[in-house]
Motif scaffolding. Structure first.
Motif, PDB file in Angstrom:
ATOM      1  N   TRP A  32       8.752  -4.203 -13.525  1.00  0.00           N
ATOM      2  CA  TRP A  32       7.372  -4.029 -13.046  1.00  0.00           C
ATOM      3  C   TRP A  32       7.340  -3.049 -11.871  1.00  0.00           C
ATOM      4  O   TRP A  32       6.490  -2.167 -11.804  1.00  0.00           O
ATOM      5  CB  TRP A  32       6.803  -5.384 -12.635  1.00  0.00           C
ATOM      6  CG  TRP A  32       5.442  -5.299 -12.015  1.00  0.00           C
ATOM      7  CD1 TRP A  32       4.248  -5.318 -12.657  1.00  0.00           C
ATOM      8  CD2 TRP A  32       5.137  -5.150 -10.618  1.00  0.00           C
ATOM      9  NE1 TRP A  32       3.212  -5.195 -11.761  1.00  0.00           N
ATOM     10  CE2 TRP A  32       3.736  -5.092 -10.508  1.00  0.00           C
ATOM     11  CE3 TRP A  32       5.911  -5.063  -9.472  1.00  0.00           C
ATOM     12  CZ2 TRP A  32       3.097  -4.947  -9.277  1.00  0.00           C
ATOM     13  CZ3 TRP A  32       5.272  -4.920  -8.252  1.00  0.00           C
ATOM     14  CH2 TRP A  32       3.885  -4.863  -8.156  1.00  0.00           C
ATOM     15  N   LEU A  33       8.272  -3.216 -10.931  1.00  0.00           N
ATOM     16  CA  LEU A  33       8.324  -2.366  -9.737  1.00  0.00           C
ATOM     17  C   LEU A  33       8.529  -0.901 -10.121  1.00  0.00           C
ATOM     18  O   LEU A  33       7.867  -0.003  -9.589  1.00  0.00           O
ATOM     19  CB  LEU A  33       9.451  -2.834  -8.821  1.00  0.00           C
ATOM     20  CG  LEU A  33       9.518  -2.209  -7.432  1.00  0.00           C
ATOM     21  CD1 LEU A  33       8.415  -2.757  -6.547  1.00  0.00           C
ATOM     22  CD2 LEU A  33      10.876  -2.458  -6.782  1.00  0.00           C
ATOM     23  N   LYS A  34       9.427  -0.660 -11.060  1.00  0.00           N
ATOM     24  CA  LYS A  34       9.740   0.713 -11.441  1.00  0.00           C
ATOM     25  C   LYS A  34       8.592   1.386 -12.191  1.00  0.00           C
ATOM     26  O   LYS A  34       8.564   2.621 -12.301  1.00  0.00           O
ATOM     27  CB  LYS A  34      11.005   0.734 -12.297  1.00  0.00           C
ATOM     28  CG  LYS A  34      12.268   0.405 -11.508  1.00  0.00           C
ATOM     29  CD  LYS A  34      13.519   0.547 -12.367  1.00  0.00           C
ATOM     30  CE  LYS A  34      14.768   0.323 -11.540  1.00  0.00           C
ATOM     31  NZ  LYS A  34      16.002   0.565 -12.296  1.00  0.00           N
ATOM     32  N   ALA A  35       7.650   0.585 -12.681  1.00  0.00           N
ATOM     33  CA  ALA A  35       6.507   1.146 -13.414  1.00  0.00           C
ATOM     34  C   ALA A  35       5.317   1.450 -12.505  1.00  0.00           C
ATOM     35  O   ALA A  35       4.285   1.946 -12.981  1.00  0.00           O
ATOM     36  CB  ALA A  35       6.085   0.180 -14.519  1.00  0.00           C
ATOM     37  N   LEU A  36       5.436   1.198 -11.196  1.00  0.00           N
ATOM     38  CA  LEU A  36       4.324   1.472 -10.285  1.00  0.00           C
ATOM     39  C   LEU A  36       4.048   2.971 -10.226  1.00  0.00           C
ATOM     40  O   LEU A  36       4.969   3.783 -10.316  1.00  0.00           O
ATOM     41  CB  LEU A  36       4.667   0.967  -8.876  1.00  0.00           C
ATOM     42  CG  LEU A  36       4.596  -0.544  -8.636  1.00  0.00           C
ATOM     43  CD1 LEU A  36       5.177  -0.897  -7.268  1.00  0.00           C
ATOM     44  CD2 LEU A  36       3.164  -1.057  -8.746  1.00  0.00           C
ATOM     45  N   PRO A  37       2.781   3.350 -10.055  1.00  0.00           N
ATOM     46  CA  PRO A  37       2.452   4.774  -9.956  1.00  0.00           C
ATOM     47  C   PRO A  37       3.014   5.398  -8.679  1.00  0.00           C
ATOM     48  O   PRO A  37       3.182   4.715  -7.663  1.00  0.00           O
ATOM     49  CB  PRO A  37       0.924   4.788  -9.956  1.00  0.00           C
ATOM     50  CG  PRO A  37       0.516   3.425  -9.519  1.00  0.00           C
ATOM     51  CD  PRO A  37       1.579   2.492 -10.010  1.00  0.00           C
ATOM     52  N   ALA A  38       3.271   6.689  -8.726  1.00  0.00           N
ATOM     53  CA  ALA A  38       3.907   7.376  -7.600  1.00  0.00           C
ATOM     54  C   ALA A  38       3.058   7.366  -6.345  1.00  0.00           C
ATOM     55  O   ALA A  38       3.579   7.439  -5.230  1.00  0.00           O
ATOM     56  CB  ALA A  38       4.234   8.809  -8.007  1.00  0.00           C
ATOM     57  N   ASP A  39       1.739   7.289  -6.482  1.00  0.00           N
ATOM     58  CA  ASP A  39       0.869   7.346  -5.303  1.00  0.00           C
ATOM     59  C   ASP A  39       0.731   5.989  -4.607  1.00  0.00           C
ATOM     60  O   ASP A  39      -0.014   5.868  -3.628  1.00  0.00           O
ATOM     61  CB  ASP A  39      -0.508   7.897  -5.685  1.00  0.00           C
ATOM     62  CG  ASP A  39      -1.215   7.034  -6.725  1.00  0.00           C
ATOM     63  OD1 ASP A  39      -0.581   6.094  -7.256  1.00  0.00           O
ATOM     64  OD2 ASP A  39      -2.398   7.300  -7.004  1.00  0.00           O
ATOM     65  N   ASP A  62      11.984   7.657   0.301  1.00  0.00           N
ATOM     66  CA  ASP A  62      10.998   8.457  -0.428  1.00  0.00           C
ATOM     67  C   ASP A  62      11.491   8.720  -1.841  1.00  0.00           C
ATOM     68  O   ASP A  62      12.690   8.859  -2.092  1.00  0.00           O
ATOM     69  CB  ASP A  62      10.751   9.787   0.295  1.00  0.00           C
ATOM     70  CG  ASP A  62      10.027   9.580   1.614  1.00  0.00           C
ATOM     71  OD1 ASP A  62       9.356   8.538   1.754  1.00  0.00           O
ATOM     72  OD2 ASP A  62      10.144  10.448   2.506  1.00  0.00           O
ATOM     73  N   GLY A  63      10.528   8.821  -2.758  1.00  0.00           N
ATOM     74  CA  GLY A  63      10.867   9.086  -4.146  1.00  0.00           C
ATOM     75  C   GLY A  63      10.044   8.220  -5.075  1.00  0.00           C
ATOM     76  O   GLY A  63       9.305   7.328  -4.650  1.00  0.00           O
ATOM     77  N   ALA A  64      10.173   8.482  -6.364  1.00  0.00           N
ATOM     78  CA  ALA A  64       9.406   7.741  -7.364  1.00  0.00           C
ATOM     79  C   ALA A  64       9.908   6.308  -7.476  1.00  0.00           C
ATOM     80  O   ALA A  64      11.099   6.027  -7.274  1.00  0.00           O
ATOM     81  CB  ALA A  64       9.526   8.445  -8.719  1.00  0.00           C
ATOM     82  N   TRP A  65       9.009   5.394  -7.793  1.00  0.00           N
ATOM     83  CA  TRP A  65       9.379   3.996  -7.958  1.00  0.00           C
ATOM     84  C   TRP A  65      10.417   3.827  -9.074  1.00  0.00           C
ATOM     85  O   TRP A  65      11.287   2.975  -8.992  1.00  0.00           O
ATOM     86  CB  TRP A  65       8.132   3.157  -8.276  1.00  0.00           C
ATOM     87  CG  TRP A  65       7.195   3.010  -7.111  1.00  0.00           C
ATOM     88  CD1 TRP A  65       6.084   3.761  -6.869  1.00  0.00           C
ATOM     89  CD2 TRP A  65       7.291   2.073  -6.036  1.00  0.00           C
ATOM     90  NE1 TRP A  65       5.466   3.354  -5.700  1.00  0.00           N
ATOM     91  CE2 TRP A  65       6.190   2.307  -5.175  1.00  0.00           C
ATOM     92  CE3 TRP A  65       8.191   1.063  -5.721  1.00  0.00           C
ATOM     93  CZ2 TRP A  65       5.969   1.580  -4.026  1.00  0.00           C
ATOM     94  CZ3 TRP A  65       7.974   0.319  -4.580  1.00  0.00           C
ATOM     95  CH2 TRP A  65       6.875   0.576  -3.729  1.00  0.00           C
ATOM     96  N   ARG A  66      10.304   4.652 -10.105  1.00  0.00           N
ATOM     97  CA  ARG A  66      11.220   4.504 -11.240  1.00  0.00           C
ATOM     98  C   ARG A  66      12.669   4.812 -10.873  1.00  0.00           C
ATOM     99  O   ARG A  66      13.601   4.426 -11.587  1.00  0.00           O
ATOM    100  CB  ARG A  66      10.776   5.405 -12.395  1.00  0.00           C
ATOM    101  CG  ARG A  66      10.840   6.896 -12.113  1.00  0.00           C
ATOM    102  CD  ARG A  66      10.467   7.708 -13.347  1.00  0.00           C
ATOM    103  NE  ARG A  66      10.513   9.145 -13.065  1.00  0.00           N
ATOM    104  CZ  ARG A  66       9.504   9.837 -12.571  1.00  0.00           C
ATOM    105  NH1 ARG A  66       8.351   9.228 -12.320  1.00  0.00           N
ATOM    106  NH2 ARG A  66       9.619  11.137 -12.345  1.00  0.00           N
ATOM    107  N   GLY A  71      -2.165  -1.572   2.062  1.00  0.00           N
ATOM    108  CA  GLY A  71      -1.976  -0.834   0.825  1.00  0.00           C
ATOM    109  C   GLY A  71      -2.479  -1.587  -0.385  1.00  0.00           C
ATOM    110  O   GLY A  71      -3.439  -2.354  -0.311  1.00  0.00           O
ATOM    111  N   GLU A  72      -1.822  -1.353  -1.539  1.00  0.00           N
ATOM    112  CA  GLU A  72      -2.208  -2.051  -2.761  1.00  0.00           C
ATOM    113  C   GLU A  72      -1.750  -3.510  -2.699  1.00  0.00           C
ATOM    114  O   GLU A  72      -0.698  -3.820  -2.150  1.00  0.00           O
ATOM    115  CB  GLU A  72      -1.579  -1.370  -3.981  1.00  0.00           C
ATOM    116  CG  GLU A  72      -2.115   0.027  -4.246  1.00  0.00           C
ATOM    117  CD  GLU A  72      -1.600   0.577  -5.571  1.00  0.00           C
ATOM    118  OE1 GLU A  72      -0.968  -0.194  -6.333  1.00  0.00           O
ATOM    119  OE2 GLU A  72      -1.827   1.772  -5.830  1.00  0.00           O
TER     120      GLU A  72
END
Length: 421
Positions: free
Chosen positions: A60-67, A107-111, A13-14
């Motif tokens: 920082w983790l919570k600001a990662l993009p959803a994809d 599953d879900g958004a990082w935020r 991944g990233e």
């Protein structure tokens, strides 16, 4: 750690790396080890990761993009371990430098990530990946000089017990075959020393423990043989048809994976944990130490003389027509003699030198027999043309010739001699 990172999918991944020199250099070394992945071209270097605060990493983790479905972070402690334990409190409070921790989030958004929301999938340290790194961490053997025979036997068994426990994580990780080899050696050496002691003195409860050690060592047999064969195959490169060599390698690797999984399940079982706890307590017990006091040089020498005489008779009976099992039994006898002699190494220095040489010869014979069996089994399953089968049959014949040469060499070996000095 490059190969483990690749095998567990951490590089798929990233990849986010702190802007510090040492973290960027870490990625560069991994990239050099796995050049086809193009890691340096894919990396995100981020100043925000150059922090030692766990709360900063959470932001920082919570600001990662959803994809961003899979993320690898190469950063710094204590920030990384604080973040990891915020997500999964079951994690240890510390990890050695260079360790990997794999967490899975719902599953879900990082935020929307919350405390205690992660599952601990796996963790891995450099000392579980490389035996060369692990080795200095192993307990040191105490110097035998001046130690009485009973104390020496007890120290050796305790040392091997500690090593077995220390080696288990590396065996389970399965990246360096040397962990399995040393694990197997210490199981078998413990059993051999215990049997040597039992042959000289009566020790209540010891026989039961030795049976458990034998069963655990047997569970590693096929896996160790597969490791040795795979290593030999990559080094020797026998002349097989272009499609046969990789097919054989894949077949052996698949068998190895099955054996490794079965062994890991054993090591993770409650029965295994109880068994090792009981064995450790037995070795530390006062009753065991008391029974060992009866172990004397004279008793050891009597048993050793008997075993050497039995070995010499077995060696003299070997002929070109003897079955392979006769030489396998000879190898087991040599190991029993060697471990018994190692209880008093100063007295039996010359004998031990001869035993190691003979054990190497008999070990080589054992390897050839095992390889012959694996190649024969693979050939029976191979769906190929006659040329492929002919190549395998030719190799089987060559292995048979090597076995015969070793058999004839062993027939010319001199008898052993046990020192009575």
């Amino acid at each position: 750690m490059a190969s483990p990172l690749g095998r567990c999918g951490a590089l798929a991944g990233e990849i986010h790396v702190s802007s510090a020199d040492r973290t960027r250099q870490t990625l560069e070394v991994i990239d050099a080890a796995l050049p086809r992945l193009g890691l340096v071209e894919r990396v995100h270097v981020d100043d925000a990761l150059y922090t030692f605060r766990g709360d900063a990493l959470r932001e920082w983790l919570k600001a990662l993009p959803a994809d961003a479905a899979r993320v690898l972070v190469i950063g710094h402690n204590p920030a990384l371990i604080e973040l990891a334990r915020w997500l999964c409190p079951e994690l240890p409070a510390s990890f050695p430098t260079g360790s990997l921790v794999h967490l899975r989030l719902p599953d879900g958004a990082w935020r929307s990530v919350t405390p205690r929301s992660a599952e601990w999938v796996a963790s891995l340290s450099p000392a579980e990946v490389s035996y060369d790194i692990f080795q200095p961490e192993a307990p040191a053997t105490k110097e035998p000089g001046g130690i009485h025979l009973p104390e020496r036997a007890a120290l050796q068994l305790e040392h091997q017990y500690q090593l077995i426990r220390e080696l288990e994580p590396g065996v389970i990780a399965g990246f360096d075959p040397e962990f399995l080899h040393q694990y197997r050696v210490n199981l078998r050496r413990s059993r051999a020393i215990g049997e040597s002691v039992l042959a000289a003195v009566k020790v209540p409860g010891l026989r039961k423990g030795l049976k458990r050690l034998k069963r655990r060592a047997q569970a590693t047999s096929d896996l160790r043989d597969l490791d040795v064969f795979l290593a030999s195959l990559s080094q020797q490169r026998p002349l097989l048809a272009p499609r046969v060599q990789p097919a054989l390698q894949a077949w052996l690797s698949s068998r190895r994976d099955v054996e490794h999984q079965a062994l890991c399940e054993q090591l993770a079982s409650e029965a295994y944990a109880r068994e090792k706890l009981v064995w450790g307590r037995f070795l530390a017990s006062g009753s065991f130490r008391k029974a060992l006091r009866k172990l004397t040089r004279k008793r050891v020498q009597t048993v050793l003389t008997e075993q050497v005489a039995q070995h010499d008779r077995s060696l003299a009976s070997i002929t070109v027509a003897s079955p392979d099992e006769a030489l396998h039994d000879l190898r087991k006898g040599v190991k029993r003699i060697r471990y018994l002699a190692e209880l008093d190494p100063e007295r039996h220095r010359d004998l031990l030198s001869s035993l190691r040489q003979r054990q190497n010869l008999l070990g080589n014979f054992q390897d050839l027999c095992t390889w012959q069996a694996w190649v024969g089994e693979f050939a029976a399953e191979l769906d190929g043309d006659s040329d492929q089968r002919a190549g395998l049959n030719g190799w089987l014949a060559e292995l048979g010739q090597q076995k015969q040469a070793l058999r004839e060499r062993l027939m010319g070996e001199r008898q052993l001699h046990s020192s009575n000095a």
